[in-house]
Design an enzyme around this catalytic site. Sequence first.
Site, PDB file in Angstrom:
ATOM      1  N   SER A  25       0.840  -1.210   0.000  1.00  0.00           N
ATOM      2  CA  SER A  25       0.000   0.000   0.000  1.00  0.00           C
ATOM      3  C   SER A  25       0.870   1.253   0.000  1.00  0.00           C
ATOM      4  O   SER A  25       0.620   2.208  -0.736  1.00  0.00           O
ATOM      5  CB  SER A  25      -0.879   0.036   1.254  1.00  0.00           C
ATOM      6  OG  SER A  25      -1.822  -0.982   1.212  1.00  0.00           O
ATOM      7  N   GLY A  97      -5.801  -3.779  -7.896  1.00  0.00           N
ATOM      8  CA  GLY A  97      -6.991  -2.974  -7.615  1.00  0.00           C
ATOM      9  C   GLY A  97      -6.587  -1.623  -7.060  1.00  0.00           C
ATOM     10  O   GLY A  97      -7.164  -0.585  -7.395  1.00  0.00           O
ATOM     11  N   ASP A 322      -6.977  -8.138   4.421  1.00  0.00           N
ATOM     12  CA  ASP A 322      -6.150  -8.975   3.536  1.00  0.00           C
ATOM     13  C   ASP A 322      -5.622 -10.222   4.240  1.00  0.00           C
ATOM     14  O   ASP A 322      -4.926 -11.034   3.624  1.00  0.00           O
ATOM     15  CB  ASP A 322      -4.976  -8.160   2.986  1.00  0.00           C
ATOM     16  CG  ASP A 322      -5.440  -7.116   1.980  1.00  0.00           C
ATOM     17  OD1 ASP A 322      -6.536  -7.280   1.413  1.00  0.00           O
ATOM     18  OD2 ASP A 322      -4.713  -6.125   1.770  1.00  0.00           O
TER      19      ASP A 322
HETATM   20  C1  S3P Z   1      -5.647  -1.469  -0.140  1.00  0.00           C
HETATM   21  C2  S3P Z   1      -6.911  -1.518   0.379  1.00  0.00           C
HETATM   22  C3  S3P Z   1      -7.674  -2.759   0.546  1.00  0.00           C
HETATM   23  C4  S3P Z   1      -6.778  -3.994   0.429  1.00  0.00           C
HETATM   24  C5  S3P Z   1      -5.798  -3.898  -0.690  1.00  0.00           C
HETATM   25  C6  S3P Z   1      -4.913  -2.683  -0.534  1.00  0.00           C
HETATM   26  C7  S3P Z   1      -4.981  -0.164  -0.258  1.00  0.00           C
HETATM   27  O1  S3P Z   1      -8.668  -2.823  -0.448  1.00  0.00           O
HETATM   28  O2  S3P Z   1      -7.576  -5.143   0.288  1.00  0.00           O
HETATM   29  O3  S3P Z   1      -4.991  -5.050  -0.746  1.00  0.00           O
HETATM   30  O4  S3P Z   1      -3.757  -0.114  -0.434  1.00  0.00           O
HETATM   31  O5  S3P Z   1      -5.683   0.852  -0.182  1.00  0.00           O
HETATM   32  P1  S3P Z   1     -10.102  -2.121  -0.259  1.00  0.00           P
HETATM   33  O6  S3P Z   1      -9.852  -0.698  -0.090  1.00  0.00           O
HETATM   34  O7  S3P Z   1     -10.872  -2.402  -1.500  1.00  0.00           O
HETATM   35  O8  S3P Z   1     -10.705  -2.786   0.949  1.00  0.00           O
END
Ligand code: S3P
Length: 442
Positions: A25, A97, A322
Amino acid sequence: MSNLLLINKKIKSFNKKIIVNGDKSLSIRWALLASQAIGASKAYNLLMSEDVIAALNAIKKLGIKVNINKNYCEVFGNGIDGFRYKKNLTINAKNSGTLGRLILGLLIKSPYKIRLIGDKSLSKRDFSRVTIPLGKFGTKFYYKKKNKLPLSILGSQSVKGIKYLENKGSAQCKSSVMLAALNASGETFIKAKKSRNHSELLFKYLKIPIKVKKTKRFDFIDIKKPKKIKAFNYRIPGDISSSAFFIVLTTLANNSKLLIKDVNINPTRTGIITILKKMGAKITLKNQRNYRGEKISDILVKSSNNLRAINCPSKLNSSAIDEFLVIFLVAAKAKGVSYFKDISELNQKESPRLYWGSKILNMMGIKTDLTKESIKIYGQPDLKITRLIMIKNYLKDHRIFMMSTIAALTFGGQWKIHDKDSINTSFPSFLKIIKKIDNQSL
Ligand code: S3P
């Protein structure tokens, strides 16, 4: 090299010290924010995984110079509004994502249509969760298939701050709008259900005008467009989500001990520690310190042979989002029936993880009651697996691969786990660290 991992032996007792890769992140956020700063920013210990490399490639395509050196990565930002590119640009977010959703926030003023694509897994995931709020800035989105990638974004030239209610507890949605706020005149007001707060801490460190008011369930975040962002250097701490696999490995192994050095223990990410401690795991935080608003610590884990079931409070969900797959493995070994509820978001990840978690536990011989938003896990402290377990066609979800590896090493049985290269998404050194801990060669 074969892409299949075979495991047919449990891990032997160990007593080791490890370092995990940099936090995903923070690595992606550093790259995106450095692209908005003026001048050269450096990151040390940047996670060099496919998701982060995709982020670096994305900003390169947007006209930002990037140098990857042996010990650090350098990004030469041109300031807010500083992307330079030609028409017909395509950005590939690959499996990420976080990248796909956050980068859209930086493109809300794009004068030309930009196409955003991703891999098979990302193309199954919902993007309306960010395109609806970003649309409020006046930005237009065009989908081929409803709410799924590929999409095209066309910005608007005069964007003003918006009001946004984020009620999924998604840091990706919150951060996407926060990045958009850098380009919007006036003020942006966000009311967000609790989720990881790395973006807020980085904004504060970078002196971007931000106010955060915390209440029990929601954070109220106000952001004003900054005049400029100064280039900044950053040392990325270890990823708790990667450490999670080793915390569980050690908890479930026999008579073992592990020290994981320099891990980010931001309280919005440490749900796994709270949950596992309630279940009887032996985890101690050592040498705690602060770094630019983030907390960092070494994590000492010892095996536990007295694990108990948990009725997991929903308020811990976002801080362990996660990590649930490996937490489920601890529940499989715990005495009693564990219950995890309000976790439908797990099915929105790289694969439908709630479904896959349950399926793998069933293959191991563990009974589960599964719904769309909850799971009950009937623990078996003496479980011994003797059959062959095959893990494949799971959309190459890196965390499914790593969960299966930990299950194989701690519960035994014969495992054939496909798509070893899935680890490159978030944790390229995962198998090297396993080899360091376990003397058997995988
Ligand atoms: C993340 C937020 C989470 C997490 C992803 C990383 C981020 O997703 O599952 O691996 O870095 O902001 P969501 O915001 O969709 O819950």
